[in-house]
Motif scaffolding. Structure first.
Motif, PDB file in Angstrom:
ATOM      1  N   PRO A  30      63.111   6.327  19.674  1.00 19.07           N
ATOM      2  CA  PRO A  30      61.891   6.110  20.463  1.00 19.07           C
ATOM      3  C   PRO A  30      61.217   4.808  20.069  1.00 19.07           C
ATOM      4  CG  PRO A  30      61.526   7.771  18.759  1.00 19.07           C
ATOM      5  CD  PRO A  30      62.994   7.467  18.748  1.00 19.07           C
ATOM      6  N   SER A  31      60.303   4.362  20.896  1.00 17.24           N
ATOM      7  CA  SER A  31      59.614   3.101  20.644  1.00 17.24           C
ATOM      8  C   SER A  31      58.374   3.336  19.786  1.00 17.24           C
ATOM      9  CB  SER A  31      59.208   2.444  21.961  1.00 17.24           C
ATOM     10  OG  SER A  31      58.405   1.314  21.722  1.00 17.24           O
ATOM     11  N   VAL A  32      58.257   2.569  18.699  1.00 19.61           N
ATOM     12  CA  VAL A  32      57.079   2.709  17.842  1.00 19.61           C
ATOM     13  C   VAL A  32      55.824   2.221  18.548  1.00 19.61           C
ATOM     14  CG1 VAL A  32      58.408   2.541  15.717  1.00 19.61           C
ATOM     15  CG2 VAL A  32      57.491   0.464  16.753  1.00 19.61           C
ATOM     16  N   SER A  33      55.977   1.445  19.612  1.00 22.98           N
ATOM     17  CA  SER A  33      54.799   0.962  20.331  1.00 22.98           C
ATOM     18  C   SER A  33      54.016   2.097  20.965  1.00 22.98           C
ATOM     19  CB  SER A  33      55.213  -0.049  21.406  1.00 22.98           C
ATOM     20  OG  SER A  33      56.028   0.573  22.398  1.00 22.98           O
ATOM     21  N   ASP A  34      54.665   3.268  21.124  1.00 25.58           N
ATOM     22  CA  ASP A  34      53.951   4.411  21.692  1.00 25.58           C
ATOM     23  C   ASP A  34      52.750   4.801  20.841  1.00 25.58           C
ATOM     24  OD1 ASP A  34      55.568   4.656  23.871  1.00 25.58           O
ATOM     25  OD2 ASP A  34      56.849   6.216  23.020  1.00 25.58           O
ATOM     26  N   LEU A  35      52.792   4.498  19.550  1.00 29.04           N
ATOM     27  CA  LEU A  35      51.696   4.913  18.682  1.00 29.04           C
ATOM     28  C   LEU A  35      50.440   4.080  18.870  1.00 29.04           C
ATOM     29  CD1 LEU A  35      53.430   5.836  15.318  1.00 29.04           C
ATOM     30  CD2 LEU A  35      52.514   7.337  17.077  1.00 29.04           C
ATOM     31  N   ASP A  36      50.495   3.009  19.674  1.00 29.81           N
ATOM     32  CA  ASP A  36      49.281   2.241  19.866  1.00 29.81           C
ATOM     33  C   ASP A  36      48.258   2.980  20.723  1.00 29.81           C
ATOM     34  OD1 ASP A  36      50.286   1.988  22.409  1.00 29.81           O
ATOM     35  OD2 ASP A  36      50.609  -0.165  22.320  1.00 29.81           O
ATOM     36  N   VAL A  37      48.644   4.156  21.248  1.00 30.94           N
ATOM     37  CA  VAL A  37      47.654   4.958  21.968  1.00 30.94           C
ATOM     38  C   VAL A  37      46.527   5.376  21.035  1.00 30.94           C
ATOM     39  CG1 VAL A  37      49.333   5.836  23.602  1.00 30.94           C
ATOM     40  CG2 VAL A  37      48.900   7.112  21.519  1.00 30.94           C
ATOM     41  N   LYS A 129      57.892  11.170  11.323  1.00 32.84           N
ATOM     42  CA  LYS A 129      58.449  12.519  11.454  1.00 32.84           C
ATOM     43  C   LYS A 129      57.593  13.395  12.353  1.00 32.84           C
ATOM     44  CE  LYS A 129      57.885  15.485   8.117  1.00 32.84           C
ATOM     45  NZ  LYS A 129      58.011  16.183   6.812  1.00 32.84           N
ATOM     46  N   ASN A 130      56.274  13.273  12.245  1.00 31.62           N
ATOM     47  CA  ASN A 130      55.380  14.163  12.981  1.00 31.62           C
ATOM     48  C   ASN A 130      54.963  13.644  14.342  1.00 31.62           C
ATOM     49  OD1 ASN A 130      54.692  16.539  11.162  1.00 31.62           O
ATOM     50  ND2 ASN A 130      54.373  14.825   9.769  1.00 31.62           N
ATOM     51  N   THR A 131      55.405  12.447  14.704  1.00 34.15           N
ATOM     52  CA  THR A 131      55.050  11.909  16.017  1.00 34.15           C
ATOM     53  C   THR A 131      56.296  11.531  16.798  1.00 34.15           C
ATOM     54  OG1 THR A 131      54.745   9.714  15.030  1.00 34.15           O
ATOM     55  CG2 THR A 131      52.792  11.098  15.247  1.00 34.15           C
ATOM     56  N   LEU A 132      56.911  10.446  16.411  1.00 35.35           N
ATOM     57  CA  LEU A 132      58.050   9.939  17.171  1.00 35.35           C
ATOM     58  C   LEU A 132      59.275  10.834  17.060  1.00 35.35           C
ATOM     59  CD1 LEU A 132      57.707   6.171  16.197  1.00 35.35           C
ATOM     60  CD2 LEU A 132      56.850   7.304  18.258  1.00 35.35           C
ATOM     61  N   LEU A 133      59.425  11.555  15.938  1.00 34.69           N
ATOM     62  CA  LEU A 133      60.594  12.421  15.748  1.00 34.69           C
ATOM     63  C   LEU A 133      60.206  13.887  15.726  1.00 34.69           C
ATOM     64  CD1 LEU A 133      62.613  10.445  13.031  1.00 34.69           C
ATOM     65  CD2 LEU A 133      62.883  10.410  15.524  1.00 34.69           C
ATOM     66  N   ALA A 134      59.094  14.224  16.365  1.00 34.24           N
ATOM     67  CA  ALA A 134      58.644  15.618  16.352  1.00 34.24           C
ATOM     68  C   ALA A 134      59.650  16.546  17.007  1.00 34.24           C
ATOM     69  CB  ALA A 134      57.292  15.735  17.056  1.00 34.24           C
ATOM     70  N   ASP A 135      60.484  15.991  17.926  1.00 35.33           N
ATOM     71  CA  ASP A 135      61.451  16.840  18.613  1.00 35.33           C
ATOM     72  C   ASP A 135      62.551  17.337  17.686  1.00 35.33           C
ATOM     73  OD1 ASP A 135      62.275  14.112  18.474  1.00 35.33           O
ATOM     74  OD2 ASP A 135      63.869  14.537  19.914  1.00 35.33           O
ATOM     75  N   LEU A 136      62.709  16.697  16.500  1.00 44.08           N
ATOM     76  CA  LEU A 136      63.703  17.173  15.540  1.00 44.08           C
ATOM     77  C   LEU A 136      63.173  18.318  14.683  1.00 44.08           C
ATOM     78  CD1 LEU A 136      65.310  13.834  14.292  1.00 44.08           C
ATOM     79  CD2 LEU A 136      66.128  15.412  16.050  1.00 44.08           C
ATOM     80  N   HIS A 137      61.877  18.641  14.852  1.00 42.66           N
ATOM     81  CA  HIS A 137      61.266  19.802  14.200  1.00 42.66           C
ATOM     82  C   HIS A 137      61.483  19.812  12.685  1.00 42.66           C
ATOM     83  CE1 HIS A 137      60.570  21.294  18.197  1.00 42.66           C
ATOM     84  NE2 HIS A 137      61.853  21.232  18.466  1.00 42.66           N
ATOM     85  N   GLY A 138      61.405  18.657  12.068  1.00 37.90           N
ATOM     86  CA  GLY A 138      61.510  18.596  10.620  1.00 37.90           C
ATOM     87  C   GLY A 138      62.860  18.999  10.069  1.00 37.90           C
ATOM     88  N   ALA A 139      63.905  18.892  10.857  1.00 39.52           N
ATOM     89  CA  ALA A 139      65.229  19.316  10.400  1.00 39.52           C
ATOM     90  C   ALA A 139      65.640  18.532   9.154  1.00 39.52           C
ATOM     91  CB  ALA A 139      66.252  19.086  11.510  1.00 39.52           C
ATOM     92  N   LEU A 151      62.654   3.758  11.789  1.00 39.28           N
ATOM     93  CA  LEU A 151      61.384   3.698  12.507  1.00 39.28           C
ATOM     94  C   LEU A 151      60.232   3.345  11.579  1.00 39.28           C
ATOM     95  CD1 LEU A 151      61.849   6.769  14.878  1.00 39.28           C
ATOM     96  CD2 LEU A 151      61.771   4.354  15.536  1.00 39.28           C
ATOM     97  N   ALA A 152      60.316   3.761  10.321  1.00 42.96           N
ATOM     98  CA  ALA A 152      59.262   3.410   9.370  1.00 42.96           C
ATOM     99  C   ALA A 152      59.188   1.905   9.181  1.00 42.96           C
ATOM    100  CB  ALA A 152      59.503   4.110   8.041  1.00 42.96           C
ATOM    101  N   TYR A 153      60.348   1.255   9.041  1.00 42.89           N
ATOM    102  CA  TYR A 153      60.356  -0.210   8.943  1.00 42.89           C
ATOM    103  C   TYR A 153      59.762  -0.839  10.206  1.00 42.89           C
ATOM    104  CZ  TYR A 153      63.116  -0.486   4.633  1.00 42.89           C
ATOM    105  OH  TYR A 153      63.536  -0.417   3.316  1.00 42.89           O
ATOM    106  N   GLN A 154      60.129  -0.324  11.361  1.00 43.74           N
ATOM    107  CA  GLN A 154      59.590  -0.863  12.615  1.00 43.74           C
ATOM    108  C   GLN A 154      58.085  -0.644  12.709  1.00 43.74           C
ATOM    109  OE1 GLN A 154      61.773   0.704  15.945  1.00 43.74           O
ATOM    110  NE2 GLN A 154      63.750  -0.099  15.239  1.00 43.74           N
TER     111      GLN A 154
END
Length: 800
Positions: A30-37, A129-139, A151-154
């Motif tokens: 996913p795009s990290v730019s989504d978090l600018d909301v 983990k809790n935003t962009l990768l929430a769909d992985l449900h913390g696997a 994504l953390a680096y991005q």
């Protein structure tokens, strides 16, 4: 030289490994730019179908299955809490580039040695983990750890540290708040200390930071974890976050987390600690959130889910306008019905109302509503529950489409083969009953025989046309309800009976404008798919109206509580094995809807819970409220339909088939023979405007069923036998009569029915895939004259 070769080989191998990981997992990030909301100050406004403002959408962050919709800016969170969390959770936060390499190495080593890939996540990774990768449900998987790192680096390259920390403080889970989780600094401050997050002092902030790793356990063991506060204050001094004087003062500052009675000494040591009221956390949270009442919560949530993949988070939360198909009146009625619903302890519900002529969703309620903040799980759209006998009308309509008539008869007797379903009361008549009678009484055995004759693949294909997904290898159990669906799916499937056989995929949003008024999304005109021919849909509707109208409450009608004065109503109840799921799905000319009731975590409801008594009144209140003040309308009858009175019931037929003899069927595909034609004279009926149903003589050919299902209004408790009485066993069989021709077939009951099942069969003998209609006991077969189903052909008015 050799050493250089080895090093070069290792580097190449490492590069190849990283390349392989990127090829496997890195191409669809996913795009990290989504978090600018998180930085948007505007709110997106949402309007109903009449242009009335019904709510706003603001950015939200999820933590596990929960969502924080009350995001705070950095200036709204105590700086003490920000400093304490950094020192506690990620001391090198301001030095690393998103990934703490030392921590990751430690976590990977632990994974290799102990098969546990947790550990070492930085604050930045936890945000991912809790935003962009929430769909992985913390696997706990290498895939999640790899994606987190990338994504953390991005994220670090696109956002400042204070923005990332602020996101973390809004998303972190801070404990169990009773009816809802405690998410984010705002929720934690209110739940634990009854104040805004900006008002937290250093001592309170340190306490909240120390419980983050295991908030529920650490909250309940205050004395055991008190030393961690001292340790954290020491590290904060070491990191330069606070002075020694500030740390000493904080240690001596008394704090009082909600629910605890604490006694303090002047030096900061505990004198006493007693947890008296742990439920105070939830009370504090509810006091803060309950006042909002969250109107239209589930509809707005569904709007977000529909639009997010279409326009993205930036456009969704950019402060524009969203126009929907919601009816504010219908939504309010559905929410009030949810609040008023009388459910068994531990049960909740889901409800959906749709517009039959467009598929637009009029109302959604995802839970049993209270004054507390609603759960984020939306049963109306997300749940998939077995539908029980509410699937039967779809099968019967399929039979009608294939040329059957509702006067055709089907054998009510045990099925041959390994699959052995039963009628709800575990009895059977051994006779041929009309399709109309079978649906009115929700009989399982004739229904399964219909499925045998039509073929399960044919039924599965029809269900798919109706937007439903039949389970794999369900077999004949599919005919009596092993299908899993949401209320919205069932409402949309039933809508096809009210609109002449057209299926519209449900939609919520009409158009979206950005903050400048530019239209950035417009829904295409709803495109229907024909799933029934118009007359088959009408015949199915006629049978649905029979379920509601043919039997009175005193006769044990399963759906009498769905009646809405002044409006034609059709519908069907449904109940699954062990009374785990209760359903009612139904239609009026302008509203179709479905209500599910059950336990969120699954499990049986009490034995007294009946689908006609629990979800049906919820449906009735919601739909009646949606229709209130609207001009009355009728279902639009197609050409080529006529009526005949068969066995004292007024039934709809295709005109060319109205005077054809009923066909007797046993599920094998053969007709006639010994049972022959069980004929009742058909009488032409000229329908008049919707007469009130009135009791009629007992039919002479359909054997009386057992007592109606007990309800508080109809049957005294002491009149209900502990177990169903054993059916009358016929005397020694008499020789079967010679086969007769249809013209001379005797119109008499069968004299030699199969051996009845035992009164109390072994429950283990009932296959798991046999939901049937638990709780829908067939009633006394006295039936009124059929309700007239012919109405003047009117255009359906807009539902505002």
């Amino acid at each position: 030289m050799r050493a250089l070769n080895i090093l070069g080989g290792a580097l190449l191998a490492g590069a190849a490994g990283v390349g392989g990981l990127w090829f496997a997992w890195g191409r669809d990030l996913p795009s990290v730019s989504d978090l600018d909301v998180l930085e948007f100050s505007g709110q997106t406004r949402v309007y109903d179908r009449a242009g009335t403002l019904v709510g706003t959408l603001t950015p939200s962050l999820s933590s596990g299955g929960s969502v924080n919709r009350d995001l705070l800016k950095a200036g709204q969170i105590s700086p003490w809490l920000q400093k304490a969390v950094v020192t506690s959770e990620d001391r090198r936060f301001y030095q690393h580039g998103g990934v703490d390499v030392i921590g990751i190495g430690r976590g990977l080593l632990k994974g290799l040695l102990k098969n546990d890939l947790e550990g070492g996540s930085s604050i930045t990774q936890q945000v991912v983990k809790n935003t962009l990768l929430a769909d992985l449900h913390g696997a706990r998987t290498p895939e999640r750890k790899f994606k987190e790192a990338v994504l953390a680096y991005q994220l670090e390259r696109n956002f400042e540290k204070k923005q990332i920390l602020n996101a973390y403080l809004n998303v972190i889970y801070w404990g169990d708040g009773g009816s809802s989780d405690i998410i984010g600094a705002g929720g934690a401050a209110h739940a634990y200390f009854g104040k805004d997050a900006s008002a937290l002092n250093l001592a309170e902030s340190v306490y909240l930071a120390t419980i983050i790793p295991a908030p529920n356990r650490r909250y309940k063991e205050f004395r055991s974890y008190r030393p961690l506060m001292k340790s954290l204050l020491t590290r904060m001094v070491e990191d330069g976050q606070v002075t020694q004087a500030e740390a000493d003062a904080a240690w001596k500052t008394p704090i009082y987390p909600a629910g605890w009675r604490l006694g303090w000494n002047a030096d900061g040591t505990l004198r006493s600690a007693n947890l008296e009221r742990p439920d105070r956390l939830g009370e504090n949270l509810q006091r803060t959130e309950g006042a909002r009442r969250y109107p239209n919560f589930y509809y707005l949530q569904a709007v977000e889910k529909e639009l997010l993949p279409l326009i993205g988070r930036k456009a969704l939360y950019g402060g524009g306008k969203i126009y929907t198909g919601m009816s504010a009146q219908a939504q309010a009625a559905a929410e009030q019905a949810s609040r008023d619903a009388r459910l068994p302890d531990g049960a909740t519900l889901g409800a959906a109302l749709v517009r039959p002529d467009s598929g637009e969703v009029l109302a959604l309620v995802g839970q049993k509503l209270t004054d507390a903040r609603p759960s984020d799980w939306n049963n109306a759209t997300q749940a998939r529950r077995q539908v029980g006998s509410s699937v039967k009308p779809l099968l019967y309509a399929l039979a009608l489409e294939k040329g059957w008539k509702q006067s055709d008869t089907v054998l009510d007797a045990p099925i041959q083969g390994d699959y052995q379903p039963m009628n709800y009361n575990r009895r059977w008549t051994g006779r041929y009953v009309t399709m109309r009678y079978s649906l009115d009484h929700s009989l399982n055995l004739p229904t399964v025989r219909i499925g045998q004759e039509l073929g399960i693949p044919t039924f599965e294909a029809k269900l798919r046309d109706l937007g439903l997904t039949p389970p794999a290898n369900a077999g004949l159990s599919l005919t009596i309800g092993t299908l899993e669906a949401s209320p919205l799916q069932m409402a949309s499937a039933y809508a096809t009976f009210a609109n002449g056989g057209l299926y519209y995929a449900p939609t919520l949003v009409r158009k979206v404008e950005d903050a400048r008024g530019k239209v950035i999304y417009t829904r295409a005109a709803p495109t229907p798919k024909r799933v029934w021919d118009a007359r088959a849909a009408w015949l199915g509707l006629d049978m649905l109206r029979g379920v509601v109208n043919d039997l009175t409450a005193s006769q044990g009608g399963l759906a009498t509580r769905a009646l809405i004065p002044g409006w034609p109503v059709g519908g069907k109840t449904g109940t699954t094995n062990d009374i785990k799921d209760l359903w009612f799905a139904g239609v009026t000319p302008t509203v179709a809807g479905a209500v599910w009731v059950g336990k969120q975590e699954g499990g049986a409801l009490p034995g007294w819970a009946y689908s006609g008594e629990i979800p049906t009144p919820v449906w009735q209140q919601a739909v009646a409220g949606a229709l209130a003040g609207q001009p009355e309308a009728a279902f639009r009858e197609p050409d080529g339909v006529t009526y005949r009175v068969v066995r004292n019931v007024n039934m709809a037929f295709r005109t060319e088939e109205a005077d054809n003899d009923p066909v007797a069927r046993d599920g094998s595909g053969s007709t006639g023979g010994f049972f022959g034609r069980r004929r009742a004279p058909a009488q032409p009926a000229q329908p008049s405007p919707a007469p009130d149903p009135a009791p009629a003589p007992v039919p002479t050919e359909e054997v009386a069923a057992p007592e109606p299902e007990p309800t508080p209004e109809a049957t005294p408790v002491d009149a209900i036998p502990a177990t169903p009485p054993e059916p009358q066993v016929q005397p020694d069989p008499t020789p079967a009569p010679e086969p007769v021709t249809p013209d001379t077939a005797p119109d008499v009951p069968v004299q030699n029915p199969p051996e009845p099942l035992p009164t109390e069969p072994d429950p283990n003998a009932i296959p798991d895939q046999n939901p049937g209609d638990q709780g829908e006991t067939p009633a006394d077969p006295t039936t009124p004259d059929g309700q007239d189903t012919t109405e003047p052909i009117n255009e359906i008015p807009p539902l505002n």
